[in-house]
Design an enzyme around this catalytic site. Sequence first.
Site, PDB file in Angstrom:
ATOM      1  CE1 TYR A 127      -5.135 -11.825  -3.202  1.00 54.61           C
ATOM      2  CE2 TYR A 127      -3.351 -13.426  -3.179  1.00 54.61           C
ATOM      3  CZ  TYR A 127      -4.382 -12.806  -3.840  1.00 54.61           C
ATOM      4  OH  TYR A 127      -4.676 -13.143  -5.134  1.00 54.61           O
ATOM      5  CG  PHE A 409     -10.149 -22.805  -3.076  1.00 53.80           C
ATOM      6  CD1 PHE A 409     -10.221 -21.408  -2.994  1.00 53.80           C
ATOM      7  CD2 PHE A 409      -9.874 -23.523  -1.920  1.00 53.80           C
ATOM      8  CE1 PHE A 409     -10.020 -20.755  -1.789  1.00 53.80           C
ATOM      9  CE2 PHE A 409      -9.680 -22.872  -0.700  1.00 53.80           C
ATOM     10  CZ  PHE A 409      -9.746 -21.488  -0.633  1.00 53.80           C
TER      11      PHE A 409
HETATM   12  C1  LIG Z   1      -1.430 -10.000  -8.389  1.00 58.05           C
HETATM   13  C2  LIG Z   1      -2.279  -9.119  -9.307  1.00 58.05           C
HETATM   14  C3  LIG Z   1      -3.708  -9.631  -9.320  1.00 58.05           C
HETATM   15  C4  LIG Z   1      -2.233  -7.693  -8.725  1.00 58.05           C
HETATM   16  O1  LIG Z   1      -3.121  -6.861  -9.463  1.00 58.05           O
HETATM   17  P1  LIG Z   1      -2.887  -5.294  -9.578  1.00 58.05           P
HETATM   18  O2  LIG Z   1      -4.128  -4.697 -10.160  1.00 58.05           O
HETATM   19  O3  LIG Z   1      -1.603  -5.006 -10.225  1.00 58.05           O
HETATM   20  O4  LIG Z   1      -2.795  -4.874  -8.052  1.00 58.05           O
HETATM   21  P2  LIG Z   1      -3.093  -3.420  -7.473  1.00 58.05           P
HETATM   22  O5  LIG Z   1      -2.617  -2.390  -8.442  1.00 58.05           O
HETATM   23  O6  LIG Z   1      -4.487  -3.301  -7.023  1.00 58.05           O
HETATM   24  O7  LIG Z   1      -2.147  -3.451  -6.227  1.00 58.05           O
HETATM   25  C5  LIG Z   1      -2.564  -3.253  -4.907  1.00 58.05           C
HETATM   26  C6  LIG Z   1      -1.325  -3.245  -4.054  1.00 58.05           C
HETATM   27  O8  LIG Z   1      -0.719  -4.541  -4.056  1.00 58.05           O
HETATM   28  C7  LIG Z   1       0.632  -4.465  -4.492  1.00 58.05           C
HETATM   29  N1  LIG Z   1       0.868  -5.660  -5.288  1.00 58.05           N
HETATM   30  C8  LIG Z   1       0.072  -6.150  -6.229  1.00 58.05           C
HETATM   31  N2  LIG Z   1       0.569  -7.283  -6.730  1.00 58.05           N
HETATM   32  C9  LIG Z   1       1.718  -7.520  -6.085  1.00 58.05           C
HETATM   33  C10 LIG Z   1       2.677  -8.544  -6.152  1.00 58.05           C
HETATM   34  N3  LIG Z   1       2.565  -9.548  -7.017  1.00 58.05           N
HETATM   35  N4  LIG Z   1       3.763  -8.458  -5.346  1.00 58.05           N
HETATM   36  C11 LIG Z   1       3.875  -7.434  -4.457  1.00 58.05           C
HETATM   37  N5  LIG Z   1       2.977  -6.440  -4.349  1.00 58.05           N
HETATM   38  C12 LIG Z   1       1.908  -6.480  -5.150  1.00 58.05           C
HETATM   39  C13 LIG Z   1       0.698  -3.186  -5.305  1.00 58.05           C
HETATM   40  O9  LIG Z   1       2.015  -2.676  -5.346  1.00 58.05           O
HETATM   41  C14 LIG Z   1      -0.247  -2.278  -4.547  1.00 58.05           C
HETATM   42  O10 LIG Z   1       0.419  -1.796  -3.397  1.00 58.05           O
HETATM   43  P3  LIG Z   1      -0.090  -0.466  -2.638  1.00 58.05           P
HETATM   44  O11 LIG Z   1      -1.497  -0.719  -2.192  1.00 58.05           O
HETATM   45  O12 LIG Z   1       0.885  -0.329  -1.519  1.00 58.05           O
HETATM   46  O13 LIG Z   1      -0.012   0.608  -3.670  1.00 58.05           O
HETATM   47  C15 LIG Z   1      -1.734  -9.099 -10.753  1.00 58.05           C
HETATM   48  O14 LIG Z   1      -0.414  -8.643 -10.748  1.00 58.05           O
HETATM   49  C16 LIG Z   1      -1.756 -10.458 -11.413  1.00 58.05           C
HETATM   50  O15 LIG Z   1      -2.732 -10.798 -12.055  1.00 58.05           O
HETATM   51  N6  LIG Z   1      -0.666 -11.264 -11.252  1.00 58.05           N
HETATM   52  C17 LIG Z   1      -0.538 -12.543 -11.889  1.00 58.05           C
HETATM   53  C18 LIG Z   1      -1.599 -13.546 -11.466  1.00 58.05           C
HETATM   54  C19 LIG Z   1      -1.617 -13.749  -9.978  1.00 58.05           C
HETATM   55  O16 LIG Z   1      -0.609 -13.903  -9.317  1.00 58.05           O
HETATM   56  N7  LIG Z   1      -2.820 -13.749  -9.415  1.00 58.05           N
HETATM   57  C20 LIG Z   1      -3.044 -14.021  -8.015  1.00 58.05           C
HETATM   58  C21 LIG Z   1      -3.597 -15.398  -7.893  1.00 58.05           C
HETATM   59  S1  LIG Z   1      -3.684 -15.902  -6.186  1.00 58.05           S
END
Ligand SMILES: CC(C)(COP(=O)(O)OP(=O)(O)OC[C@H]1O[C@@H](n2cnc3c(N)ncnc32)[C@H](O)[C@@H]1OP(=O)(O)O)[C@@H](O)C(=O)NCCC(=O)NCCS
Length: 409
Positions: A127, A409
């Site tokens: 984030y 949450f």
């Molecule tokens: C975390 C999650 C929501 C990211 O979704 P995503 O659609 O793959 O993310 P995006 O493609 O929009 O990525 C946006 C940026 O964040 C980075 N990023 C996304 N997830 C990341 C992670 N877990 N670790 C490091 N970097 C991450 C991407 O590399 C990308 O970087 P950039 O803007 O420099 O290109 C997804 O991987 C997921 O559902 N993970 C498991 C559940 C989880 O952890 N949810 C969060 C709950 S708080």
Amino acid sequence: MPPAMDVEIRRCTSAEEVREAITPIGYYFGHSAPRKDQAERLTRVLPAQRVYAAWEGGRAVGGLGAFPFQLTVPGGRLPAAGVTVAGVLPTHRRRGVLRAMMRALLDACYQQGEPVAYLWATEDTIYGRFGFGLASFTAAIDLARERSAFHAPFADPGRVQLVSLAAAEEFVAEIYEKVAVETPGMFARSSAWWQARTLADPESRRGSGGDLQCAVLENDGRPVAYALYRMNSAFEQGLQTGVVAVIEAMGDSPEATRAVWRYLLDIDWLARVKARLLPLDHPLLLLLAEPRRLGFSLRDGLWVRLLDVEAAMSARSYQAQGYVVIKVTDEFCPWNAGCWRVGSDRVERTDKAPGLQCDISALGSVYLGGFTWTQLARALRVKELVSGTVAQADAIFQARSAPWCPEIF
Ligand SMILES: CC(C)(COP(=O)(O)OP(=O)(O)OC[C@H]1O[C@@H](n2cnc3c(N)ncnc32)[C@H](O)[C@@H]1OP(=O)(O)O)[C@@H](O)C(=O)NCCC(=O)NCCS
């Protein structure tokens, strides 16, 4: 990278769509589809229009929502978006789906007059890129019951009664509110929240633990403290090895807080008392004769994102006279970029020369009082352009207590 062409980001219009939108995050908890009762409880506190999903062929491949909270900040409360249920299916990861949902959600929150967004992060790398800054610590304890004596003798917690979950809200809600309104990081709980979240005890939340219990401490017939906990009993070779798992405990005065913790630490039969989601400055650290025995361990807590610098900064109070001028960069929400005069009398845009320069995430870190400008400077997350401004900013931003949010949450 923009999301694949066939993915549409759109907000939900019904509880049924919310159920779809939480399927991606549910997937990571091992569920092919959200449990019906979980979805039903969620939609009681998360309106459909607060949830965005990435739709592909009528199916949600990603979801992101925000609870409409009233968040306590130093010296006040303000509307804030409690960001939740972030998930993108592994089949669609790293294509910009989260980024596109975050864009839609934060834009909408800003336009609706929510100056702050905040969340709990499952991974601390996700984030920061969207302008969230680490804003608090959260602590866990694991204490052997026989090493739980207080530094000053105190044995009798007073009259404690066990209350059924069905009746608990009327005993505990007022105590919670009294603590929440004074504690940065806590939010006001509606009756729906108490019923659907805090006092709900579905099988899925218990794990291997016992039922959710509610103990209420009374003083002159008035509830002054409460504890929500589970009795997780176990024996090995006839010896007790079980745990009292404290979900939430608080009192409306230091005496009441001490008493409710004494009650928890004295429950027979169980070997240890465990709790998590405690604030960094929890009174147990100074109540116990042997604080080291708490095994007090820290990890990152809340992440805060200012969506509207002027409104957010104006909603909190400041300790000292004077002001600082901060030059802020904000890539994701560029309307915040520029120089801000922040002082106890007013917060406004300025063309005065800045004394500090930082990214918006740094403002998130100091906002609730969880970090100081000095800490940011030591980590090279703020640049001091005029000598002495970091110290001056610390005097102004100083908060009386560490931020605390007792629930994820
Ligand atoms: C975390 C999650 C929501 C990211 O979704 P995503 O659609 O793959 O993310 P995006 O493609 O929009 O990525 C946006 C940026 O964040 C980075 N990023 C996304 N997830 C990341 C992670 N877990 N670790 C490091 N970097 C991450 C991407 O590399 C990308 O970087 P950039 O803007 O420099 O290109 C997804 O991987 C997921 O559902 N993970 C498991 C559940 C989880 O952890 N949810 C969060 C709950 S708080």
